[in-house]
Every structure is written in C-alpha cells, then in structure tokens.
Write an enzyme that holds these catalytic residues in place. Structure first.
Site, PDB file in Angstrom:
ATOM      1  N   CYS A  47      25.812 -20.035  33.333  1.00  0.00           N
ATOM      2  CA  CYS A  47      27.239 -20.001  33.008  1.00  0.00           C
ATOM      3  C   CYS A  47      28.007 -20.790  34.070  1.00  0.00           C
ATOM      4  O   CYS A  47      27.821 -20.564  35.271  1.00  0.00           O
ATOM      5  CB  CYS A  47      27.702 -18.549  32.979  1.00  0.00           C
ATOM      6  SG  CYS A  47      29.481 -18.368  32.736  1.00  0.00           S
ATOM      7  N   CYS A  50      30.300 -18.066  36.103  1.00  0.00           N
ATOM      8  CA  CYS A  50      29.812 -17.039  37.025  1.00  0.00           C
ATOM      9  C   CYS A  50      28.390 -17.280  37.513  1.00  0.00           C
ATOM     10  O   CYS A  50      27.908 -16.545  38.376  1.00  0.00           O
ATOM     11  CB  CYS A  50      29.895 -15.661  36.361  1.00  0.00           C
ATOM     12  SG  CYS A  50      28.664 -15.410  35.078  1.00  0.00           S
ATOM     13  N   CYS A  96      29.421 -15.141  27.580  1.00  0.00           N
ATOM     14  CA  CYS A  96      28.593 -14.735  28.712  1.00  0.00           C
ATOM     15  C   CYS A  96      28.750 -13.235  28.912  1.00  0.00           C
ATOM     16  O   CYS A  96      29.866 -12.735  29.026  1.00  0.00           O
ATOM     17  CB  CYS A  96      29.035 -15.493  29.960  1.00  0.00           C
ATOM     18  SG  CYS A  96      28.252 -14.895  31.474  1.00  0.00           S
ATOM     19  N   CYS A  99      30.451 -12.441  32.658  1.00  0.00           N
ATOM     20  CA  CYS A  99      31.868 -12.662  32.984  1.00  0.00           C
ATOM     21  C   CYS A  99      32.770 -12.680  31.753  1.00  0.00           C
ATOM     22  O   CYS A  99      33.995 -12.793  31.887  1.00  0.00           O
ATOM     23  CB  CYS A  99      32.055 -13.953  33.774  1.00  0.00           C
ATOM     24  SG  CYS A  99      31.843 -15.464  32.805  1.00  0.00           S
ATOM     25  N   CYS A 119      25.378 -22.932  19.454  1.00  0.00           N
ATOM     26  CA  CYS A 119      26.122 -24.180  19.601  1.00  0.00           C
ATOM     27  C   CYS A 119      27.085 -24.007  20.774  1.00  0.00           C
ATOM     28  O   CYS A 119      28.091 -23.315  20.662  1.00  0.00           O
ATOM     29  CB  CYS A 119      26.861 -24.452  18.292  1.00  0.00           C
ATOM     30  SG  CYS A 119      27.705 -26.026  18.249  1.00  0.00           S
TER      31      CYS A 119
END
Ligand code: FE
Length: 133
Positions: A47, A50, A96, A99, A119
């Site tokens: 991510c 984070c 995510c 976060c 996607c």
C-alpha cells in the site's frame, strides 16, 4: 492486522496529490498512465499509504484495461471489500485493510485460478522488488 489511522491533514502531508486523490478520496487514475501498468518485475506490491503488503507480482497479469491487475491479494485479510454504489452499476470497492485506503475495484472477469480481476490504481501501490531479481 495493524490499523493505521491518520487525520485527513496528516494524510495530505504524507501523500502526493495523486496518491491522496486515489487513496483517501477514492479517485481513479486515467488508464495507461500509472507507473505499474506494464511492470513485470518480481516483488510485493505494498500500500502506498501505509506500506502493508497487498499483492504478489506472480499474481499480476495483463488485463488490457490500463490498470495494474491481479487475480488474488497476498492474503484474504490484506484487503477489505465494500459495495460501491457511486455508479449506475454497483461495483465492489477494494480497500487496504490496514489503513482503509481506496485501492481500486474487483471484478469477476479475471483469469483462473480465481476468476477475479483486482483492478488497482498504480499510485495506490508501491512495489518492493525482490532483492534477487
Ligand atoms: Fe494501507
């Protein structure tokens, strides 16, 4: 799962404008503009907000859509799915799990073995390349 919680102004400080627009405002980068669309390097996509690990490069494939696409997250707990009613046809938003950052959407027209197409937006991701590659 470790939870990362920042205020809106802290996210603004931490992220680039493009990252903020996607991760915190659920924006979508224009197709074929993201840095990972055609990347085939080995590693783990984390991510961009984070640093939580999200996708392995060996589940990345060329979907032809202009966004980096994966058929499976690194593990089931890495992402959270939410119903997205912002368009006429409901979609499944992918966030995510650590976060809460918006990553993209998942569709049911992906390749085997899962048939899923995650996607993703390039600017929501950060590739940590394998040291050996
Ligand atoms: Fe995150």
């Amino acid at each position: 799962m470790q939870k990362v919680e920042l205020t809106d102004s802290e996210w603004k400080e931490k992220l680039s404008q493009d990252e903020y627009d996607v991760l915190r405002k659920a924006g979508t980068e224009p197709p074929f503009t993201g840095k990972y669309v055609h990347v085939k390097d080995n590693g783990v996509y984390a991510c961009a907000g984070c640093g939580a690990e999200l996708f392995r490069s060996d589940t990345k494939y060329d979907s032809g859509t202009g966004w980096p696409s994966f058929w499976e997250p690194i593990n089931a707990d890495a992402v959270e799915l939410h119903r997205d009613w912002s368009m006429l046809v409901p979609r499944t938003e992918v966030r995510c799990a650590s976060c809460g950052g918006h990553l993209g959407h998942v569709f049911g027209d992906g390749p085997q073995p899962t048939g899923q197409r995650y996607c993703m937006n390039s600017c929501a991701l950060s590739l940590n390349k394998d040291a050996a590659s």
